[in-house]
Design a protein around this motif. Structure first.
Motif, PDB file in Angstrom:
ATOM      1  N   CYS A  92       9.218  44.803  88.378  1.00  0.00           N
ATOM      2  CA  CYS A  92       8.558  44.121  87.260  1.00  0.00           C
ATOM      3  C   CYS A  92       9.174  42.733  87.153  1.00  0.00           C
ATOM      4  O   CYS A  92      10.349  42.554  87.477  1.00  0.00           O
ATOM      5  N   ALA A  93       8.393  41.792  86.665  1.00  0.00           N
ATOM      6  CA  ALA A  93       8.972  40.478  86.346  1.00  0.00           C
ATOM      7  C   ALA A  93       9.932  40.675  85.179  1.00  0.00           C
ATOM      8  O   ALA A  93       9.769  41.601  84.383  1.00  0.00           O
ATOM      9  N   GLY A  94      10.931  39.813  85.075  1.00  0.00           N
ATOM     10  CA  GLY A  94      11.882  39.908  83.969  1.00  0.00           C
ATOM     11  C   GLY A  94      11.188  39.793  82.625  1.00  0.00           C
ATOM     12  O   GLY A  94      10.080  39.262  82.532  1.00  0.00           O
ATOM     13  N   PRO A  95      11.812  40.278  81.558  1.00  0.00           N
ATOM     14  CA  PRO A  95      11.161  40.259  80.256  1.00  0.00           C
ATOM     15  C   PRO A  95      11.017  38.844  79.699  1.00  0.00           C
ATOM     16  O   PRO A  95      11.853  37.983  79.925  1.00  0.00           O
ATOM     17  N   SER A  96       9.917  38.633  78.983  1.00  0.00           N
ATOM     18  CA  SER A  96       9.708  37.363  78.285  1.00  0.00           C
ATOM     19  C   SER A  96       9.319  37.697  76.847  1.00  0.00           C
ATOM     20  O   SER A  96       8.751  38.760  76.571  1.00  0.00           O
TER      21      SER A  96
END
Length: 145
Positions: A92-96
């Protein structure tokens, strides 16, 4: 003693038949300040690290896999809602931070995706307070139009 204990949250990822596990280590936990999202298969116990990032200041309170493949994380206090995007079988892409009024609510304590006549709606518990025992209120996003 438990003040700096890690937080572990889990949620069933219905679309894949797996579990998502979020491991949060407080930013003052002796150099192990990370937040990691794992996918675990109940079939064989295999684990996949989807994302590992430095821990946000606010501990997580709820974890919600969404039907679009993203994962939402509610954080305590005045912390934002975090969203992991682009989740596939291995990462997953890192959290934003999610830019919304719901993200700015205080005392977030739970998340749910509810089916309505117009599709799925995100609902969350806000205004909860562990110190006073206040349970909070349920708020749901309202569609434009």
């Amino acid at each position: 003693y438990g003040q700096f204990a890690p937080t572990v949250l889990g949620a069933h990822e219905e679309s894949r038949g797996t579990l998502l596990i979020l491991l949060y280590q407080r930013p003052i936990s002796w150099g192990s300040e990370s937040m990691a999202l794992y996918r675990v298969s109940p079939e064989d116990g295999s684990q996949t690290l989807l994302s590992s990032t430095p821990s946000p200041f606010w501990p997580p309170t709820a974890l919600l896999p969404r039907s679009d493949g993203s994962v939402l994380v509610a954080t305590s206090g005045s912390g934002p809602l975090l969203r992991y995007d682009g989740c596939n079988a291995t990462a997953c892409a890192g959290p934003s931070a999610l830019a919304s009024a719901a993200s700015n609510a205080t005392g977030k304590a739970g998340l749910a995706e509810v089916r309505t006549a117009h599709g799925k709606t995100l609902c969350l518990v806000t205004g909860s307070d562990q110190l006073t025992g206040r349970g909070g209120s349920i708020c749901c996003e309202r569609r434009d139009g």
